[in-house]
Design a protein around this motif. Structure first.
Motif, PDB file in Angstrom:
ATOM      1  N   PRO A 357       0.805  -1.231   0.000  1.00  0.00           N
ATOM      2  CA  PRO A 357       0.000   0.000   0.000  1.00  0.00           C
ATOM      3  C   PRO A 357       0.833   1.273   0.000  1.00  0.00           C
ATOM      4  CG  PRO A 357      -0.949  -1.599   1.499  1.00  0.00           C
ATOM      5  CD  PRO A 357       0.356  -2.176   1.046  1.00  0.00           C
ATOM      6  N   ASP A 358       2.040   1.220   0.623  1.00  0.00           N
ATOM      7  CA  ASP A 358       2.872   2.429   0.664  1.00  0.00           C
ATOM      8  C   ASP A 358       3.780   2.552  -0.570  1.00  0.00           C
ATOM      9  OD1 ASP A 358       4.684   0.440   1.111  1.00  0.00           O
ATOM     10  OD2 ASP A 358       5.367   1.154   3.071  1.00  0.00           O
ATOM     11  N   GLY A 359       3.597   1.662  -1.549  1.00  0.00           N
ATOM     12  CA  GLY A 359       4.356   1.755  -2.793  1.00  0.00           C
ATOM     13  C   GLY A 359       5.622   0.928  -2.837  1.00  0.00           C
ATOM     14  N   ARG A 360       6.006   0.351  -1.682  1.00  0.00           N
ATOM     15  CA  ARG A 360       7.218  -0.470  -1.662  1.00  0.00           C
ATOM     16  C   ARG A 360       6.963  -1.839  -2.285  1.00  0.00           C
ATOM     17  NH1 ARG A 360       8.672  -2.137   2.993  1.00  0.00           N
ATOM     18  NH2 ARG A 360       6.708  -1.599   4.048  1.00  0.00           N
ATOM     19  N   PHE A 361       8.062  -2.488  -2.714  1.00  0.00           N
ATOM     20  CA  PHE A 361       7.967  -3.819  -3.304  1.00  0.00           C
ATOM     21  C   PHE A 361       7.921  -4.854  -2.182  1.00  0.00           C
ATOM     22  CE2 PHE A 361       9.650  -7.517  -5.682  1.00  0.00           C
ATOM     23  CZ  PHE A 361       8.829  -7.464  -6.798  1.00  0.00           C
ATOM     24  N   ASP A 362       7.009  -5.809  -2.293  1.00  0.00           N
ATOM     25  CA  ASP A 362       6.841  -6.834  -1.257  1.00  0.00           C
ATOM     26  C   ASP A 362       7.867  -7.950  -1.481  1.00  0.00           C
ATOM     27  OD1 ASP A 362       6.010  -8.646   0.629  1.00  0.00           O
ATOM     28  OD2 ASP A 362       3.873  -8.499   0.128  1.00  0.00           O
ATOM     29  N   LEU A 363       9.088  -7.737  -0.973  1.00  0.00           N
ATOM     30  CA  LEU A 363      10.183  -8.676  -1.194  1.00  0.00           C
ATOM     31  C   LEU A 363       9.950 -10.035  -0.527  1.00  0.00           C
ATOM     32  CD1 LEU A 363      12.924  -9.144  -2.491  1.00  0.00           C
ATOM     33  CD2 LEU A 363      13.994  -8.172  -0.451  1.00  0.00           C
ATOM     34  N   PRO A 364       9.478 -10.090   0.730  1.00  0.00           N
ATOM     35  CA  PRO A 364       9.219 -11.408   1.333  1.00  0.00           C
ATOM     36  C   PRO A 364       8.246 -12.249   0.500  1.00  0.00           C
ATOM     37  CG  PRO A 364       9.217  -9.722   3.029  1.00  0.00           C
ATOM     38  CD  PRO A 364       9.258  -9.003   1.717  1.00  0.00           C
ATOM     39  N   ARG A 365       7.199 -11.620  -0.009  1.00  0.00           N
ATOM     40  CA  ARG A 365       6.254 -12.379  -0.815  1.00  0.00           C
ATOM     41  C   ARG A 365       6.903 -12.836  -2.130  1.00  0.00           C
ATOM     42  NH1 ARG A 365       0.602 -10.572  -3.754  1.00  0.00           N
ATOM     43  NH2 ARG A 365       0.172 -12.646  -4.611  1.00  0.00           N
ATOM     44  N   LEU A 366       7.743 -11.957  -2.683  1.00  0.00           N
ATOM     45  CA  LEU A 366       8.459 -12.329  -3.898  1.00  0.00           C
ATOM     46  C   LEU A 366       9.246 -13.622  -3.686  1.00  0.00           C
ATOM     47  CD1 LEU A 366       9.955 -11.855  -6.675  1.00  0.00           C
ATOM     48  CD2 LEU A 366      11.616 -10.558  -5.338  1.00  0.00           C
ATOM     49  N   PHE A 370       8.615 -17.131  -5.514  1.00  0.00           N
ATOM     50  CA  PHE A 370       9.645 -17.690  -6.389  1.00  0.00           C
ATOM     51  C   PHE A 370       9.971 -19.133  -6.003  1.00  0.00           C
ATOM     52  CE2 PHE A 370      14.092 -18.608  -7.470  1.00  0.00           C
ATOM     53  CZ  PHE A 370      13.998 -18.511  -8.849  1.00  0.00           C
ATOM     54  N   VAL A 371      10.019 -19.409  -4.704  1.00  0.00           N
ATOM     55  CA  VAL A 371      10.291 -20.774  -4.259  1.00  0.00           C
ATOM     56  C   VAL A 371       9.215 -21.726  -4.796  1.00  0.00           C
ATOM     57  CG1 VAL A 371      10.384 -22.308  -2.250  1.00  0.00           C
ATOM     58  CG2 VAL A 371      11.601 -20.118  -2.215  1.00  0.00           C
ATOM     59  N   VAL A 372       7.949 -21.299  -4.704  1.00  0.00           N
ATOM     60  CA  VAL A 372       6.853 -22.117  -5.217  1.00  0.00           C
ATOM     61  C   VAL A 372       7.007 -22.300  -6.730  1.00  0.00           C
ATOM     62  CG1 VAL A 372       4.356 -22.230  -5.575  1.00  0.00           C
ATOM     63  CG2 VAL A 372       5.272 -21.413  -3.380  1.00  0.00           C
ATOM     64  N   PHE A 373       7.326 -21.214  -7.420  1.00  0.00           N
ATOM     65  CA  PHE A 373       7.485 -21.251  -8.870  1.00  0.00           C
ATOM     66  C   PHE A 373       8.625 -22.195  -9.258  1.00  0.00           C
ATOM     67  CE2 PHE A 373       9.565 -19.643 -12.711  1.00  0.00           C
ATOM     68  CZ  PHE A 373       8.515 -19.615 -13.607  1.00  0.00           C
ATOM     69  N   TRP A 374       9.738 -22.111  -8.538  1.00  0.00           N
ATOM     70  CA  TRP A 374      10.904 -22.941  -8.855  1.00  0.00           C
ATOM     71  C   TRP A 374      10.602 -24.428  -8.626  1.00  0.00           C
ATOM     72  CZ3 TRP A 374      15.136 -22.644 -11.562  1.00  0.00           C
ATOM     73  CH2 TRP A 374      16.152 -23.591 -11.363  1.00  0.00           C
ATOM     74  N   ARG A 375       9.913 -24.719  -7.548  1.00  0.00           N
ATOM     75  CA  ARG A 375       9.572 -26.119  -7.281  1.00  0.00           C
ATOM     76  C   ARG A 375       8.660 -26.686  -8.363  1.00  0.00           C
ATOM     77  NH1 ARG A 375       8.373 -25.467  -0.772  1.00  0.00           N
ATOM     78  NH2 ARG A 375      10.565 -25.636  -0.077  1.00  0.00           N
ATOM     79  N   GLU A 376       7.787 -25.837  -8.892  1.00  0.00           N
ATOM     80  CA  GLU A 376       6.830 -26.302  -9.884  1.00  0.00           C
ATOM     81  C   GLU A 376       7.443 -26.414 -11.277  1.00  0.00           C
ATOM     82  OE1 GLU A 376       2.419 -25.059 -11.713  1.00  0.00           O
ATOM     83  OE2 GLU A 376       3.304 -23.953 -10.017  1.00  0.00           O
ATOM     84  N   HIS A 377       8.295 -25.452 -11.649  1.00  0.00           N
ATOM     85  CA  HIS A 377       8.779 -25.372 -13.025  1.00  0.00           C
ATOM     86  C   HIS A 377      10.289 -25.554 -13.173  1.00  0.00           C
ATOM     87  CE1 HIS A 377       4.833 -23.931 -14.295  1.00  0.00           C
ATOM     88  NE2 HIS A 377       4.881 -23.000 -13.340  1.00  0.00           N
ATOM     89  N   GLY A 378      11.032 -25.542 -12.080  1.00  0.00           N
ATOM     90  CA  GLY A 378      12.487 -25.522 -12.162  1.00  0.00           C
ATOM     91  C   GLY A 378      13.086 -26.630 -13.006  1.00  0.00           C
ATOM     92  N   GLU A 379      12.627 -27.867 -12.789  1.00  0.00           N
ATOM     93  CA  GLU A 379      13.212 -28.997 -13.514  1.00  0.00           C
ATOM     94  C   GLU A 379      12.988 -28.870 -15.016  1.00  0.00           C
ATOM     95  OE1 GLU A 379      13.028 -33.899 -13.523  1.00  0.00           O
ATOM     96  OE2 GLU A 379      12.046 -32.751 -11.924  1.00  0.00           O
ATOM     97  N   VAL A 380      11.796 -28.442 -15.403  1.00  0.00           N
ATOM     98  CA  VAL A 380      11.485 -28.277 -16.828  1.00  0.00           C
ATOM     99  C   VAL A 380      12.333 -27.160 -17.426  1.00  0.00           C
ATOM    100  CG1 VAL A 380       9.695 -27.622 -18.474  1.00  0.00           C
ATOM    101  CG2 VAL A 380       9.143 -29.127 -16.552  1.00  0.00           C
ATOM    102  N   LEU A 381      12.458 -26.053 -16.695  1.00  0.00           N
ATOM    103  CA  LEU A 381      13.203 -24.908 -17.203  1.00  0.00           C
ATOM    104  C   LEU A 381      14.683 -25.230 -17.363  1.00  0.00           C
ATOM    105  CD1 LEU A 381      11.476 -22.043 -15.190  1.00  0.00           C
ATOM    106  CD2 LEU A 381      11.222 -22.562 -17.619  1.00  0.00           C
ATOM    107  N   ILE A 382      15.254 -25.989 -16.431  1.00  0.00           N
ATOM    108  CA  ILE A 382      16.661 -26.377 -16.529  1.00  0.00           C
ATOM    109  C   ILE A 382      16.886 -27.211 -17.781  1.00  0.00           C
ATOM    110  CG2 ILE A 382      18.452 -27.842 -15.500  1.00  0.00           C
ATOM    111  CD1 ILE A 382      17.543 -26.883 -12.780  1.00  0.00           C
ATOM    112  N   GLN A 383      15.941 -28.108 -18.068  1.00  0.00           N
ATOM    113  CA  GLN A 383      16.088 -28.959 -19.247  1.00  0.00           C
ATOM    114  C   GLN A 383      15.953 -28.161 -20.540  1.00  0.00           C
ATOM    115  OE1 GLN A 383      13.100 -31.960 -18.696  1.00  0.00           O
ATOM    116  NE2 GLN A 383      14.274 -33.102 -17.161  1.00  0.00           N
ATOM    117  N   GLN A 384      15.097 -27.149 -20.527  1.00  0.00           N
ATOM    118  CA  GLN A 384      14.872 -26.358 -21.737  1.00  0.00           C
ATOM    119  C   GLN A 384      15.932 -25.279 -21.921  1.00  0.00           C
ATOM    120  OE1 GLN A 384      10.933 -24.746 -21.753  1.00  0.00           O
ATOM    121  NE2 GLN A 384       9.954 -26.701 -22.198  1.00  0.00           N
ATOM    122  N   GLU A 385      16.490 -24.799 -20.839  1.00  0.00           N
ATOM    123  CA  GLU A 385      17.417 -23.679 -20.895  1.00  0.00           C
ATOM    124  C   GLU A 385      18.778 -24.123 -21.425  1.00  0.00           C
ATOM    125  OE1 GLU A 385      19.085 -20.539 -21.254  1.00  0.00           O
ATOM    126  OE2 GLU A 385      17.110 -20.290 -20.334  1.00  0.00           O
TER     127      GLU A 385
END
Length: 423
Positions: A357-366, A370-385
């Motif tokens: 609300p005060d305009g700052r970036f929510d780093l803890p939520r980020l 990201f941890v959730v995103f990495w667990r879900e997609h990390g293995e696929v992305l490593i293989q494709q990258e």
């Protein structure tokens, strides 16, 4: 345009000494413009007929030596006739007949025999020549250089201009890359000349020419920010100013904020020069060097890595071959965005939901997301990258880029991509 002499102070000295040498620099650094100006200056002084011509049209000739010689001589004649020189300085018409493999050398000899001045040649885009054709042209130049000592006519000085360093021409002309041999024109110098990038003062001088012509000023902060972002890379220096003036149509004084906006626009638009650089990312030699920089891991220590680092440095992608670092912040940003393009498609999070609300970036939520995103997609992305060692870093950068698209930008500070998020 900046005067050529301050950018190439050694070139005039070597030409006066009748030396053959190599001038190399990455693309879009001003080689052609600088050499054309230098040739004009030398010719205007009255003792030299200095001509620059491009070898690029001979690229399609491949290993066809006869076609390569014909194209080079046609291009040389066209450049000479377009120079406005008096007839006595022009090459003979027609060129003398000669066997394939000696026609270029004998044509130059015939011209020098006819011309009342010392002939100096700048062979621009020499990299365009390939295989047998390149070897033939270099060998003919070496032959001509060697017979000059016997009083036979041949160009007093020849400058090979392109991306390649001296080592590559030594090998291509049959010499050893590290040994000195006065018998070869491409072993005369211990090193070749490299056209330097602009200094802060040179950027200020260049921009001041715009101010003198239009009255529109660049602040000192703007000039300093341009240097910081580009490290003086000439195309980027000009592109930022052009983006501000022509595309953004800024009419008042230009400050560092306008420079920052122009930088973002250039990167997002993937301007031609940036596109040509990032297209090389999957070249094996480029990947060998860029991947450890992005991953923050130790580079290779073998000779193959040294050669790859020199190659990538010649392309202008890195600042030096010892302390490996992407050449400038704009290149670093562009490379990371391209590498992360595929990953960004997987990111579904709403960017606006990460702004407090005060305009700052929510780093803890980020971090949590990201941890959730990495667990879900990390293995696929490593293989494709393609950059497997740097997959995690590239994925994090892509995740951040997707989020700040809601209104902000990333500053990648330092040699490795450690980001600061600005909203």
């Amino acid at each position: 345009m900046l005067p050529p002499a301050p950018r190439l102070p050694e070139a005039r000295v070597l030409i006066v000494m009748d030396r053959y040498f190599v001038l190399h620099a990455p693309r879009q650094t001003g080689k052609t413009t600088t050499l054309a100006a230098l040739a004009s200056e030398l010719t205007a002084e009255g003792d030299i007929a200095a001509l620059m011509f491009s070898c690029e049209d001979a690229k399609t000739a491949g290993d066809d030596v006869a076609l390569t010689e014909a194209v080079l001589l046609d291009t040389l004649r066209e450049a000479a006739e377009g120079s406005g020189w008096p007839d006595e300085l022009l090459p003979p018409d027609p060129w003398p007949q000669a066997q394939v493999g000696s026609r270029f050398r004998k044509a130059l000899s015939a011209w020098c025999r006819r011309c009342p001045r010392r002939v100096v040649l700048f062979l621009d885009e020499i990299d365009a020549l390939q295989g047998t054709s390149l070897v033939s042209v270099l060998s003919q130049l070496r032959h001509g250089h060697n017979v000059r000592s016997e009083g036979r006519p041949f160009p007093a000085s020849v400058v090979l201009c392109g991306l390649r360093d001296l080592r590559d021409y030594k090998v291509a002309s049959g010499g050893h890359p590290t040994r000195f041999s006065p018998a070869s024109p491409f072993n005369i110098l211990a090193d070749s000349l490299r056209l330097s990038d602009f200094t802060t003062d040179q950027i200020a001088e260049l921009y001041d020419q715009h101010t003198q012509a239009t009255g529109q000023e660049f602040t000192k902060d703007a000039v300093d920010r341009v240097f910081e972002l580009t490290q003086g890379q000439p195309w980027l220096v000009n592109a930022l100013a052009d983006e501000i003036i022509t595309e953004m149509r800024v009419t008042g004084t230009i400050g560092d904020r306008q420079v920052e906006d122009a930088k973002e626009r250039l990167i997002r638009a993937r301007a031609t020069h940036l596109d040509s650089l990032v297209a090389r990312l999957h070249d094996p030699q480029v990947k060998q060097v860029i991947e450890p920089i992005v991953a923050g891991t130790s580079p290779g220590t073998d000779i193959a890595f040294d050669h790859a680092a020199s190659y990538v440095h010649d392309l202008g992608l890195i600042r030096g071959t010892r302390d490996l670092e992407i050449a400038n912040p704009i290149y670093r940003e562009a490379l990371l965005r391209v590498l992360g393009d595929r990953t960004e498609r997987f990111v579904r999070a709403d960017p606006h939901s990460f702004v407090l609300p005060d305009g700052r970036f929510d780093l803890p939520r980020l971090l949590e997301e990201f941890v959730v995103f990495w667990r879900e997609h990390g293995e696929v992305l490593i293989q494709q990258e393609g950059y497997h060692e740097a997959a995690c870093q590239i994925t994090l950068m892509a995740f951040l880029h997707r989020l700040v698209n809601g209104g902000g930008h990333l500053d990648h500070a330092g040699p490795t991509p450690a980001p600061t998020v600005n909203i």
